[in-house]
Design a protein around this motif. Structure first.
Motif, short mmCIF file in Angstrom:
data_model
loop_
_atom_site.label_atom_id
_atom_site.label_comp_id
_atom_site.label_asym_id
_atom_site.label_seq_id
_atom_site.Cartn_x
_atom_site.Cartn_y
_atom_site.Cartn_z
N PHE A 229 0.83 -1.21 0.00
CA PHE A 229 0.00 0.00 0.00
C PHE A 229 0.86 1.26 0.00
N LEU A 230 2.06 1.13 0.54
CA LEU A 230 2.95 2.29 0.61
C LEU A 230 3.33 2.79 -0.78
N GLY A 231 3.15 1.94 -1.78
CA GLY A 231 3.46 2.33 -3.15
C GLY A 231 2.44 3.29 -3.74
N ILE A 232 1.28 3.43 -3.09
CA ILE A 232 0.24 4.32 -3.62
C ILE A 232 0.67 5.77 -3.42
N GLN A 233 0.50 6.57 -4.47
CA GLN A 233 0.94 7.96 -4.40
C GLN A 233 0.25 8.69 -3.25
N LYS B 161 2.34 8.35 2.98
CA LYS B 161 3.66 8.59 3.56
C LYS B 161 4.04 7.51 4.56
N TYR B 162 3.07 7.04 5.30
CA TYR B 162 3.38 5.99 6.27
C TYR B 162 2.11 5.23 6.64
N ILE B 163 2.33 4.03 7.13
CA ILE B 163 1.22 3.21 7.63
C ILE B 163 1.72 2.54 8.90
N TYR B 164 0.89 2.50 9.89
CA TYR B 164 1.24 1.66 11.05
C TYR B 164 -0.01 0.99 11.59
N GLU C 81 0.07 -1.87 20.95
CA GLU C 81 1.43 -2.21 20.56
C GLU C 81 1.58 -2.07 19.04
N TYR C 82 2.72 -1.54 18.61
CA TYR C 82 2.94 -1.33 17.18
C TYR C 82 3.34 -2.66 16.53
N MET C 83 2.44 -3.22 15.74
CA MET C 83 2.66 -4.56 15.19
C MET C 83 3.35 -4.54 13.83
N ALA C 84 3.15 -3.49 13.09
CA ALA C 84 3.82 -3.34 11.78
C ALA C 84 3.79 -1.86 11.43
N HIS C 85 4.84 -1.39 10.83
CA HIS C 85 4.88 0.01 10.41
C HIS C 85 5.89 0.19 9.30
N ALA D 204 -13.82 -3.76 14.40
CA ALA D 204 -14.47 -2.81 15.31
C ALA D 204 -13.55 -2.40 16.46
N GLY D 205 -12.27 -2.50 16.26
CA GLY D 205 -11.30 -2.03 17.24
C GLY D 205 -10.82 -3.11 18.19
N VAL D 206 -11.47 -4.25 18.21
CA VAL D 206 -11.04 -5.28 19.17
C VAL D 206 -9.76 -5.99 18.73
N ALA D 207 -9.42 -5.84 17.44
CA ALA D 207 -8.19 -6.47 16.97
C ALA D 207 -7.09 -5.44 16.73
N GLY D 208 -7.40 -4.17 16.84
CA GLY D 208 -6.38 -3.14 16.64
C GLY D 208 -6.86 -2.01 15.76
N THR D 209 -5.90 -1.23 15.30
CA THR D 209 -6.22 -0.05 14.49
C THR D 209 -5.19 0.12 13.39
N VAL D 210 -5.68 0.53 12.23
CA VAL D 210 -4.78 0.86 11.12
C VAL D 210 -4.71 2.38 11.00
N HIS D 211 -3.51 2.91 10.85
CA HIS D 211 -3.34 4.36 10.69
C HIS D 211 -2.60 4.60 9.37
N VAL D 212 -3.14 5.52 8.59
CA VAL D 212 -2.50 5.85 7.31
C VAL D 212 -2.19 7.33 7.30
N GLY D 213 -0.95 7.67 7.04
CA GLY D 213 -0.53 9.07 6.95
C GLY D 213 -0.41 9.47 5.50
N MET D 214 -1.23 10.46 5.12
CA MET D 214 -1.20 10.91 3.72
C MET D 214 -0.41 12.22 3.64
N ASP D 215 0.29 12.38 2.55
CA ASP D 215 1.15 13.54 2.34
C ASP D 215 0.31 14.81 2.18
N ARG D 216 0.41 15.69 3.17
CA ARG D 216 -0.32 16.96 3.09
C ARG D 216 0.29 17.82 1.97
#
Lengths: 251, 427
Positions: free
Chosen positions: A75-79, A82-85, A92-96, A136-148
């Motif tokens: 997914f990081l290849g999508i224009q 900037k970041y995903i975690y 706990e940070y499982m992948a970033h 629904a949040g019980v397995a975690g959260t995905v965060h995507v940072g888009m380039d402002r």
């Protein structure tokens, strides 16, 4: 091209009004473009975050983290991304995708927050971060940072196009205004020169007044009036020369 | 020492002299199954270019030494083993493309000797997609979990121990000598995450968590500056650092760690390519300075030391490497590289090839992809000359379990037998 003093204020007025309209239109357009692009961008980011969140459920529950990392790397290849975690239910940070490490600002934040946040991260830049819960949040959260910066670039492009269009319209408009003003001011100049000749002025060039006297408009009427009043009283007769028919008051 | 020019030159010669070499394998002749009357074609995609090219080249060299020998002795049931090789530069997208070509155009018999986790994890879904073709991946050079677990574990066979076993062993040994604060330096991709997960799981067993972590981008060179990574880890005040990366980046990290005063044991996994890393850290330096950069290194290995000639397969490996001195095809080697006479990576490639030939033999005179899995499961307690016997079964798709730990002594990696005396906190 010299503009007659009589019309200078009019011309400046036109320019000021035009500028004001252009400026307000630009501000409105910039705000509209900014809001529109930001909304669209955030919406797309949320869709991406949701897609990753949906794909991550099975991986987080049943499979290893290498597969999860492989997923977010793709997914990081999508224009614009900037970041995903991904954090688990404990935060706990499982992948970033951060290099050389997770920024302090993110570490200090709430890993389960899914609200849209604006971040300015060292080495990464200005980003809009969106979140999406996994299961629904019980397995975690995905965060995507888009380039402002990408949104800003698009806004700048839109503003540039708008400014270019308004600039061209402004130049054409000012040119046209000057031309029209001068068109109106020229006969007045002729009347002025003719009146000065009649008055015996030595500062104005001698004008025969043939051209202005032949005019059928208000300038011609005015010139003929000057001509009439310049004659000796004995030659004037009883009546002043006729004004143009359209200017006659209704009886 | 063989230089790149010499390597390229001899590659051409070898290609011309030995028509079984991979690039000469003909898909048309294979008739869509990768098998002809005189040839079995295996497909390989690995790093032959870029900062990790040493891994692909050494793995190829080791495997080719054995395949050449087997072919010289009549091949497998009368058929020569041929390798169809492509370079992926240790990048996932080229690897996927190469695999498509190998499966759909070249129609090789099976996939063999792939290098790397980020590459292999992207290929596994393709194997599932084309499962009706019974295409299997044999002995990839990665210890990651995806090819060892559902849903893709059924499409791969592994020989080496896993990263979970390597990192688990490293953590256990560090904790046993009192080094409980362990930080991780890792490649920001699936490989790094796999190792990170292994360290995390192992520390959990000891009631600990990862003390600190820093990452680097795949493809970083030895000339890269790892100052920020070192500073991040120094803040965590670790008692040991486990690196999950390739030799160029891990070498750069070890160098900068020493330069910036992070004097703790720095462990590396087998994938790192120990000899290449050692070369980067010591080349052009006086012995005392070299020792300063290498005396705190501890590298886990999934094969024994190639110096230990008491192990039969090591003797065989050294003999065949000397006899055949294999080089990859010149078309693939476009950057400087000086091969090592012996290395852990080429020894692993050698063992992969030896077991591969054994599996192909078990397929009999009419080898088919459909029979491959059953043939692998007949491998029970097979001795490759290693001391550790190899077995496969439907619920056991990894042949070897043992992990070895090595440290640098007198400019070479030797087995570490006493963690306490080498790395205890007081030392």
């Amino acid at each position: 091209m010299k503009i007659k003093r009589l019309f200078q204020k009019t011309l400046f007025g036109i320019i000021a009004v035009f500028g004001l309209i252009g400026l307000s239109t630009s501000i409105l357009a910039v705000r509209t473009v900014n809001d529109h692009l930001s909304d669209e961008y955030i919406s797309n980011s949320q869709n991406i975050a949701k897609t990753i969140a949906d794909s991550s459920v099975d991986i987080l529950l049943n499979r290893d983290l290498a597969t999860l990392q492989s997923l977010i790397d793709q997914f990081l290849g999508i224009q614009g991304i900037k970041y995903i975690y991904i954090t688990n239910e404990s935060g706990e940070y499982m992948a970033h995708t951060f290099v050389p490490g997770i920024p302090e600002e993110i570490l200090a934040g709430d890993p389960q927050n899914t609200e849209t946040v604006n971040r300015s991260l060292p080495g990464i830049g200005d980003c809009v971060e969106v979140g999406s819960p996994i299961l629904a949040g019980v397995a975690g959260t995905v965060h995507v940072g888009m380039d402002r910066g990408l949104i800003n670039l698009k806004i700048q492009r839109a503003i540039g196009q708008q400014a270019w269009l308004i600039g061209v319209a402004f130049i054409i408009g000012v040119g046209a205004a000057i031309w029209f003003v001068n068109l109106a001011a020229n006969p007045i100049g002729q009347v002025l020169a003719y009146a000065a000749t009649l008055a015996g002025s030595t500062t104005q060039p001698v004008a025969s007044g043939e051209e202005v006297l032949a005019r059928k408009d208000e300038a011609g009427d005015l010139a003929r009036l000057f001509q009439f009043f310049a004659r000796p009283a004995s030659e004037r007769g009883d009546a002043a020369p006729d004004a143009s028919p359209q200017d006659k008051a209704p009886s | 020492m063989v230089t790149r020019r010499a390597l390229v030159g001899s590659g051409i010669a070898a290609g011309a002299a030995t028509p079984w070499l991979g690039l000469r394998a003909s898909p048309a002749a294979a008739g869509g199954t990768g098998v002809t009357d005189d040839e079995i074609v295996l497909g390989m995609s690995a790093a032959f270019s870029g900062p990790s090219r040493g891994l692909g080249i050494e793995l190829y060299r080791g495997a080719t030494a054995y395949f050449k020998e087997a072919n010289g002795q009549g091949g497998v049931n009368g058929r020569r083993v041929a390798l169809k090789i492509y370079d992926d530069g240790y990048q996932p997208d080229p690897c996927v493309k190469n695999t498509m070509t190998l499966m759909l155009e070249d129609q090789v018999f099976l996939l063999f000797g792939y290098v790397g986790t980020p590459t292999v994890t992207r290929v596994l879904p393709m194997l599932k997609k084309f499962q009706d073709r019974s295409m299997f991946l044999f002995f990839p050079f990665t210890g990651a979990q995806p090819q060892r677990e559902p849903p893709y574990g059924a499409f791969a066979f592994n020989l080496r121990a896993s990263y979970a076993q390597e990192t688990g062993g490293l953590v256990d040994n560090f904790v046993n000598i009192g080094r409980r604060r362990i930080a991780v330096f890792y490649q920001a991709d699936a490989y790094g995450r796999s190792g990170w997960a292994g360290v995390r799981a192992a520390l959990r067993r000891h009631g600990e968590t990862i003390a600190g972590e820093a990452t680097y981008r795949r493809g970083s060179k030895f000339t890269s500056v790892m100052r920020r990574q070192v500073e991040i880890l120094k803040k965590a005040d670790p008692q040991a650092v486990i690196c999950i990366g390739a030799y160029a980046a891990c070498g750069a990290f070890a160098r900068d760690a020493v330069d910036l005063g992070l004097r703790v044991p720095i462990a590396n996994l087998s994938f790192v390519g120990s000899e290449n890393m050692l070369k980067l850290l010591t080349e052009g330096r006086p012995p005392e300075e070299s020792a300063r950069y290498t005396d705190l290194l501890v590298n886990s290995q999934v094969v024994p030391s190639y110096e230990d000639t008491s192990i039969p397969v090591v003797t065989e490996y050294r003999e065949l490497m000397a006899r055949h001195d294999p080089v990859p095809p010149a078309e693939l080697v476009t950057e400087d590289y000086t091969p090592f006479p012996h290395s852990f990576v080429s020894l692993e490639g050698f063992l992969d090839a030896k077991l591969m030939v054994e599996v192909l033999r078990r397929l009999g005179d009419n080898p088919s992809r459909e029979g491959l899995e059953a043939a692998v499961f007949t491998v029970r307690d097979v001795d490759l000359g290693l001391g550790e016997r190899v077995s496969f079964a439907p619920d056991r798709r990894q042949g070897l379990e043992r992990v070895y730990y090595t440290v640098v002594e007198e400019g070479r990696f030797v087995l570490l037998d006493d963690w306490q005396s080498r790395f205890s906190l007081g030392v």
